[in-house]
Design a protein around this motif. Structure first.
Motif, short mmCIF file in Angstrom:
data_model
loop_
_atom_site.label_atom_id
_atom_site.label_comp_id
_atom_site.label_asym_id
_atom_site.label_seq_id
_atom_site.Cartn_x
_atom_site.Cartn_y
_atom_site.Cartn_z
N ALA A 1 0.87 -1.06 0.01
CA ALA A 1 -0.09 -0.05 0.03
C ALA A 1 0.84 1.32 -0.05
O ALA A 1 0.67 2.13 -0.68
N LYS A 2 1.94 1.19 0.80
CA LYS A 2 2.94 2.56 0.87
C LYS A 2 3.47 2.71 -0.59
O LYS A 2 3.49 3.86 -0.99
N GLN A 3 4.01 1.69 -1.09
CA GLN A 3 4.70 1.91 -2.45
C GLN A 3 3.79 2.15 -3.55
O GLN A 3 4.18 2.94 -4.37
N VAL A 4 2.70 1.80 -3.54
CA VAL A 4 1.58 1.92 -4.48
C VAL A 4 1.29 3.30 -4.58
O VAL A 4 0.95 4.07 -5.80
N GLU A 5 1.13 3.95 -3.18
CA GLU A 5 0.76 5.24 -3.26
C GLU A 5 2.12 6.15 -3.82
O GLU A 5 1.60 7.21 -4.62
N ALA A 6 3.17 5.78 -3.59
CA ALA A 6 4.12 6.39 -4.10
C ALA A 6 4.34 6.30 -5.77
O ALA A 6 4.74 7.29 -6.56
N PHE A 7 3.99 4.96 -6.34
CA PHE A 7 4.03 4.68 -7.56
C PHE A 7 2.92 5.58 -8.29
O PHE A 7 3.20 6.05 -9.47
N ILE A 8 1.76 5.58 -7.83
CA ILE A 8 0.51 6.35 -8.45
C ILE A 8 1.01 7.66 -8.69
O ILE A 8 0.64 8.41 -9.68
N ARG A 9 1.60 8.63 -7.71
CA ARG A 9 1.77 9.81 -7.87
C ARG A 9 3.07 9.85 -8.69
O ARG A 9 3.18 10.92 -9.58
N GLU A 10 4.05 9.12 -8.93
CA GLU A 10 5.04 9.13 -10.00
C GLU A 10 4.55 8.81 -11.35
O GLU A 10 5.19 9.37 -12.38
N PHE A 11 3.64 8.15 -11.57
CA PHE A 11 3.17 7.55 -12.66
C PHE A 11 2.49 8.79 -13.24
O PHE A 11 2.69 9.23 -14.62
N PHE A 12 1.41 9.51 -12.49
CA PHE A 12 0.91 10.72 -13.17
C PHE A 12 2.06 11.86 -13.35
O PHE A 12 1.59 12.65 -14.12
N ASP A 13 2.88 11.82 -12.65
CA ASP A 13 3.91 12.98 -12.89
C ASP A 13 4.63 12.69 -14.20
O ASP A 13 4.95 13.60 -14.96
N GLN A 14 4.67 11.36 -14.84
CA GLN A 14 5.63 11.17 -15.94
C GLN A 14 4.57 10.81 -17.12
O GLN A 14 4.94 10.92 -18.10
N ASN A 15 3.25 10.48 -16.73
CA ASN A 15 2.53 10.22 -17.67
C ASN A 15 1.10 10.98 -17.44
O ASN A 15 0.21 10.57 -17.02
N PRO A 16 1.15 12.25 -17.48
CA PRO A 16 0.08 13.19 -17.18
C PRO A 16 -1.36 12.99 -18.32
O PRO A 16 -2.34 13.29 -17.76
N LEU A 17 -0.89 12.33 -19.56
CA LEU A 17 -2.25 12.00 -20.11
C LEU A 17 -2.78 10.76 -20.00
O LEU A 17 -3.86 10.14 -20.52
N SER A 18 -2.51 10.03 -18.94
CA SER A 18 -2.78 8.42 -18.83
C SER A 18 -3.66 8.39 -17.76
O SER A 18 -4.10 9.38 -17.11
N HIS A 19 -4.01 7.14 -17.53
CA HIS A 19 -5.20 6.66 -16.54
C HIS A 19 -4.92 5.47 -15.92
O HIS A 19 -4.22 4.63 -16.39
N ILE A 20 -5.31 5.56 -14.73
CA ILE A 20 -5.10 4.36 -13.71
C ILE A 20 -6.43 3.95 -13.07
O ILE A 20 -7.17 4.57 -12.76
N GLY A 21 -6.49 2.53 -12.74
CA GLY A 21 -7.56 2.04 -12.09
C GLY A 21 -7.05 0.88 -10.86
O GLY A 21 -5.89 0.36 -11.54
N LEU A 22 -7.87 0.66 -10.11
CA LEU A 22 -7.32 -0.24 -9.03
C LEU A 22 -8.16 -1.28 -8.98
O LEU A 22 -9.38 -1.26 -8.86
N VAL A 23 -7.67 -2.67 -8.75
CA VAL A 23 -8.39 -3.83 -8.65
C VAL A 23 -7.72 -4.41 -7.48
O VAL A 23 -6.50 -4.74 -7.50
N THR A 24 -8.57 -5.32 -6.62
CA THR A 24 -7.93 -5.89 -5.45
C THR A 24 -8.48 -7.53 -5.96
O THR A 24 -9.61 -7.75 -6.25
N ILE A 25 -7.84 -8.35 -5.22
CA ILE A 25 -8.28 -9.86 -5.08
C ILE A 25 -8.18 -10.35 -3.65
O ILE A 25 -7.33 -10.01 -3.08
N LYS A 26 -9.34 -10.81 -3.11
CA LYS A 26 -9.41 -11.39 -1.92
C LYS A 26 -10.73 -12.26 -1.99
O LYS A 26 -11.77 -12.21 -2.67
N ASP A 27 -10.50 -13.32 -1.10
CA ASP A 27 -11.63 -14.48 -1.07
C ASP A 27 -11.85 -15.07 -2.62
O ASP A 27 -12.83 -15.36 -2.65
N GLY A 28 -10.93 -15.08 -3.25
CA GLY A 28 -11.04 -15.62 -4.54
C GLY A 28 -11.88 -14.89 -5.59
O GLY A 28 -12.21 -15.33 -6.50
#
Length: 440
Positions: A128-155
């Motif tokens: 969770a900590k590193q994903v937060e840093a990655f999301i901010r870095e991703f939008f800094d380097q890719n301002p025209l891009s988009h991100i979505g989050l998906v979780t896997i739990k209980d199958g």
């Protein structure tokens, strides 16, 4: 101290038993004092290891045999430069087309394996900590891009956030759903993101980044068929593992053109994750040039009341107005919910082009020049104008631009290549040439 008692126990009894008991008692008292001291500091053993940073391992001897600490800034900078050279060599070896508009889904494994404590305090917290840093870095380097989050739990795979360009909304949604339980299902996650990414226009680069903690996958059907569907839909799948290498993950990455890596520790996991922030080379058979219709909306006047098309509610001031249908949106870049026009700002478009024309990595100034008094080197950094001399007026470690030969410090080197994307020395020479030509 308990080892003393164990060693003594295997020796034959003699007249020193009284001394042995006294030693054991003293050892117990010392252990109790150590425990009390640790409790007084309020830190566990592994927390003290992180706090102290194992400073005794950062020592080395100088020429006279005295101990001196290693400069961690130079070590971090050397690691950064190795990564920069690798990226530069991969881009300059041949003409590579990169995608400026990326649609990335981050799949986070929150099965019971994410509760393992080999990453401190747990895999889930580190991810969770590193994903937060990655999301901010991703939008800094890719301002025209988009991100979505998906979780896997209980199958079951669950979509936390839809594709969007707001880092704050993604981070807030992730931090509110940090619970791990059940098994992991790779097939369900791929089926879910395939349904979303299959609707993306052809000019968008479809990517999936899976952060996988489990050692197995519990799937309802044939996962190989799902992998072939992703390959047919031109979805690049990459996996960063936190446990060990798994065949199905490696097969997924090989089939879809992604990368598969396994993290050794938290710092290694951070480096592997940030490698996915720059846009990867486009797959040759999928890299089709096409024109994209975009709109550049104007910011709405302050105090103006309108209904937001994103949240379906009335808002006062701020926001942007679509130039085609005049609908209001809250943030950029985004896609208009009414007419479907891609809305961006001109700074976003300009910032996204630095991947096409990256700055050449600066050269390290050799130590032979630094220690040679006959060579007069610059005393200040051309970027920050701070001194490049150590105590005793000795030249410190520095880098130089191969084009303009200006010298820079370590901090400016990282700032120029990661944030500024322009060499100040080259820009000043270009500006001076332009001024001289206009005067003539």
């Amino acid at each position: 101290m308990s080892g003393i008692g164990i060693d003594r126990r295997f020796e034959p009894r003699n007249s020193y038993n009284g001394d042995e008991k006294r030693l054991a008692a003293d050892g117990q008292e010392e252990e109790e004092e150590d425990d009390d001291g640790g409790n007084g500091r309020g830190m566990e053993a592994w927390e003290r290891a992180y706090a102290d940073e194992r400073s005794w391992e950062s020592l080395q001897e100088d020429e006279s045999g005295c101990l001196r600490p290693i400069d961690s800034n130079i070590l971090n900078h050397a690691q950064y430069r190795r990564r920069l050279r690798a990226l530069s060599s991969s881009t300059t070896s041949s003409r590579i087309q990169k995608g400026l508009i990326r649609y990335l889904y981050i799949v986070i494994d929150l099965s019971r394996a994410a509760a393992e404590m080999d990453f401190r305090p747990s895999r889930m917290v580190v991810v969770a900590k590193q994903v937060e840093a990655f999301i901010r870095e991703f939008f800094d380097q890719n301002p025209l891009s988009h991100i979505g989050l998906v979780t896997i739990k209980d199958g079951v795979a669950q979509c936390l956030t839809d594709l969007g360009g707001s880092p704050e909304s993604h981070v807030k949604a992730l931090m509110g759903k940090l619970e791990c339980s059940g098994d992991s299902s790779l097939q369900n996650a791929l089926d879910l993101v395939h349904g979303y990414l299959n609707q993306i226009p052809s000019y968008g680069h479809r990517e999936v980044l899976i952060l996988y903690s489990a050692l197995s996958t519990c799937d309802p059907g044939d996962v190989m068929e799902t992998i072939q569907k992703c390959k047919k839909s031109k979805i690049r799948c990459s996996v960063v593992g936190l446990s060990a290498e798994i065949y199905i993950c490696k097969h997924l990455c090989q089939e879809t053109g992604g990368s598969y890596t396994v993290a050794l520790d938290e710092s290694h996991f951070k480096d592997l994750l940030l490698e996915h922030a720059p846009p990867p080379p486009a797959i040759a058979e999928f890299a089709v040039a096409s024109l994209i219709k975009m709109g550049f909306p104007q910011r709405a006047a302050e105090g103006f009341v309108s209904i937001c098309a994103c949240h379906k509610e009335a808002k006062v001031g701020g926001g942007y107005t679509c130039p085609r249908c005049k609908a209001r949106v809250c943030e950029l870049p985004t896609e208009c919910r009414i007419c479907g026009l891609t809305l961006v700002s001109s700074p976003h478009l300009a910032r996204s082009y630095h991947h096409l024309f990256p700055i050449t990595p600066f050269d390290e100034v050799p130590s032979s020049l630094l220690n040679n008094p006959q060579h007069r080197l610059p005393r200040i950094c051309f970027g920050c104008q701070l001194s490049l001399l150590n105590s005793g007026n000795k030249s410190s470690f520095r880098v130089a631009c191969p084009k303009c030969n200006r010298h820079f410090c370590l901090d400016c080197d990282i700032y120029i290549h990661e944030s500024l994307h322009n060499c100040p020395g080259c820009e000043s020479l270009r500006r001076s040439k332009t001024m001289n030509s206009t005067e003539e």
